[in-house]
Write an enzyme that holds these catalytic residues in place. Structure first.
Site, mmCIF file in Angstrom:
data_model
loop_
_atom_site.group_PDB
_atom_site.id
_atom_site.type_symbol
_atom_site.label_atom_id
_atom_site.label_comp_id
_atom_site.label_asym_id
_atom_site.label_seq_id
_atom_site.Cartn_x
_atom_site.Cartn_y
_atom_site.Cartn_z
ATOM 1 N N LYS A 112 30.421 -11.504 3.495
ATOM 2 C CA LYS A 112 30.777 -12.429 2.354
ATOM 3 C C LYS A 112 31.019 -11.893 1.038
ATOM 4 O O LYS A 112 31.820 -12.392 0.309
ATOM 5 C CB LYS A 112 29.556 -13.517 2.293
ATOM 6 C CG LYS A 112 29.536 -14.438 3.416
ATOM 7 C CD LYS A 112 28.218 -15.579 3.082
ATOM 8 C CE LYS A 112 28.329 -16.490 4.180
ATOM 9 N NZ LYS A 112 27.517 -15.809 5.468
HETATM 10 C C1 LIG Z 1 27.970 -16.186 6.642
HETATM 11 C C2 LIG Z 1 27.595 -15.341 7.827
HETATM 12 C C3 LIG Z 1 28.357 -15.595 9.060
HETATM 13 C C4 LIG Z 1 29.160 -16.679 9.501
HETATM 14 O O1 LIG Z 1 30.310 -16.590 8.721
HETATM 15 P P1 LIG Z 1 31.377 -18.126 8.874
HETATM 16 O O2 LIG Z 1 32.313 -17.721 7.902
HETATM 17 O O3 LIG Z 1 30.469 -19.236 8.144
HETATM 18 O O4 LIG Z 1 31.822 -18.385 10.155
HETATM 19 C C5 LIG Z 1 28.147 -14.788 10.244
HETATM 20 N N1 LIG Z 1 27.356 -13.425 9.979
HETATM 21 C C6 LIG Z 1 26.811 -13.333 8.578
HETATM 22 C C7 LIG Z 1 25.986 -11.999 8.490
HETATM 23 C C8 LIG Z 1 26.971 -14.210 7.643
HETATM 24 O O5 LIG Z 1 26.318 -13.963 6.476
#
Ligand SMILES: *Cc1c(COP(=O)(O)O)cnc(C)c1O
Length: 464
Positions: A112
């Site tokens: 993120k």
């Molecule tokens: C947020 C997250 C996901 C999922 O990502 P999306 O964009 O919601 O599909 C997967 N793995 C980790 C470690 C995350 O923080």
């Protein structure tokens, strides 16, 4: 470049306005009126370009004339300067045609950061240009809070208040937030639960005069600029493996459909992507959809991969809009149906089309644990319980002769207990993150009271 809403009832806006708006005023999600396209020659010229420059090139395609080219370059350079690997998104080989792209070298050790670090810079620039400031308010049970805090720390135009339930987040999670001492960051430890925190945030957004006075903003995952920033690493990986002259598959551990949607966008832009493979845990609404054509909401159960424990994949609406030939009326119908009954269904012809690009696979916690242990045994790589679901999905749906890239979404040290249980190895935090265990903390303990918190926010503003 103009943006339209999936629900057809919001004004067309440019890139800057769409960024500051977030959700469209008709409840829909913004996406480009026309996909920007790169031909093979243009893609070839992106080979060997460093990550911040590549980001600037790709984001320019979505920006149109809103932000000057050199400014965009400055924003992406600043966004990715906080990463602790010089490649930013290093690509590692796991097997003959299986690779993992490590997206966890940012300040909070999860993918993120790629979107939020850029979004923080972008917000700050756009607000400063307009002579405005904003107040971001959020509630967190752990991970989103630290990513948002790291994204906006030290920015002049943004003040952030992050509410967490006092004593109910882990030491590492709390310290990732509270050791950030910048003056624009305020951690409020609420005497209550995570739900209390969320209710307080909702109440502040519903208080129209408070909302307007402080220019309240949320940091949610449906913001178009977040998707745009994620498109960049799909290009990076495919270019490394020979695009545009070689096709590539991607396998993506998925929750909100935000990460994998960026892969769909990259394909629309001309990147040769064969298959997008979705990995889910036992909260498998997406896997069930691609198996049956039925989107059906069920309860959420906690798993070893908590960042994928979701009930509704909010970004899926953008893909559905595309699949249904950009028919806003049909999207409004389906979304209304989903809100009323918790389900909708797609006809077989459209599902045939969807399955030409997407495949999906689910893993139970037991299977996840076994996969962590197998990958460790066979390659020596220690993987976190999210990323490894991508590896398992790639093994099921990958095709011989086509390289498959798994997106590694979290550093294994973030989920050290689950990793230790599967491998026997204790993973240490990377050096750059380890200092948080000693640093000075700053937080304010507050009662579970809307009035108290609103008074604090207003008083800070008056004195600042
Ligand atoms: C947020 C997250 C996901 C999922 O990502 P999306 O964009 O919601 O599909 C997967 N793995 C980790 C470690 C995350 O923080």
């Amino acid at each position: 470049m103009q943006y339209i809403s999936t629900r057809g009832g919001a004004p067309q806006l440019g890139f800057s306005d769409v960024t500051l708006e977030g959700l469209a005023s008709d409840g829909g999600l913004y996406l480009p009126e026309v996909w920007p396209r790169l031909d093979k020659g243009q893609i070839r010229r992106l080979r060997g370009v460093d990550y911040p420059a590549l980001a600037s090139e790709i984001l320019h395609q979505f920006n149109g004339d809103d932000i000057p080219r050199d400014t965009l370059g400055r924003l992406t350079a600043a966004a990715y300067s906080s990463f602790d690997h010089s490649a930013i998104a290093p690509l590692k080989q796991l097997d003959t045609s299986l690779y993992v792209m490590e997206l966890f070298h940012g300040p909070t050790l999860a993918f993120k950061d790629f979107a939020l670090q850029f979004l923080g810079q972008l917000f700050n620039y756009l607000l400063s240009q307009r002579g405005e400031t904003c107040t971001i308010i959020g509630a967190t049970s752990g991970d989103t809070g630290s990513a948002a805090i790291q994204a906006v720390r030290g920015l002049a135009a943004v003040t952030l208040y992050m509410l967490h339930p006092d004593g109910k987040v882990s030491d590492v999670q709390r310290r990732q937030m509270t050791t950030v001492l910048d003056k624009n960051i305020h951690n409020l430890a609420v005497d209550g639960t995570f739900d209390d925190c969320q209710n307080l945030v909702k109440a502040m957004f519903n208080d129209k005069s408070f909302r307007a006075r402080h220019n309240l903003t949320a940091v949610n995952s449906i913001n178009w600029a977040r998707i745009a920033a994620q498109v960049v690493y799909y290009f990076r990986a495919a270019l490394e493996l020979g695009a545009p002259d070689q096709a590539v598959n991607f396998s993506v551990p998925t929750g909100n459909f935000g990460n994998v949607l960026a892969g769909y966008v990259a394909k629309q832009m001309g990147l040769p992507i064969n298959k997008l493979i979705i990995g889910s845990n036992s909260n498998d609404i997406l896997t069930r959809f691609f198996e049956s054509g039925k989107m059906e909401q069920r309860g959420v159960s906690p798993t070893l991969s908590p960042s994928m424990d979701i009930q509704i994949s909010s970004n899926f609406e953008r893909y559905l809009f595309e699949l249904l030939g950009r028919d806003s009326d049909e999207i409004c119908n389906l979304m209304q149906k989903f809100a009323d009954t918790g389900r909708f269904e797609i006809d077989p012809e459209h599902m045939t089309e969807a399955k030409q690009l997407f495949a999906a696979h689910r893993l139970s916690d037991g299977e996840t644990s076994k996969e962590i242990s197998r990958v460790y045994r066979e390659t020596g790589e220690v993987m976190d319980p999210h990323s490894v679901i991508g590896v398992a999905a790639a093994r099921i749906h990958g095709e011989p002769g086509v390289p498959t890239v798994v997106l590694g979404t979290a550093h294994p040290a973030k989920f050290a207990d689950a990793v230790q249980a599967a491998t026997g190895e204790r993973v240490a935090l990377p050096l750059a993150a380890a200092h948080i265990m000693e640093g000075k903390e700053q937080l304010m303990k507050v009662a579970n009271s809307l009035e108290t918190i609103q008074t604090i926010i207003s008083a800070n503003r008056a004195s600042g």
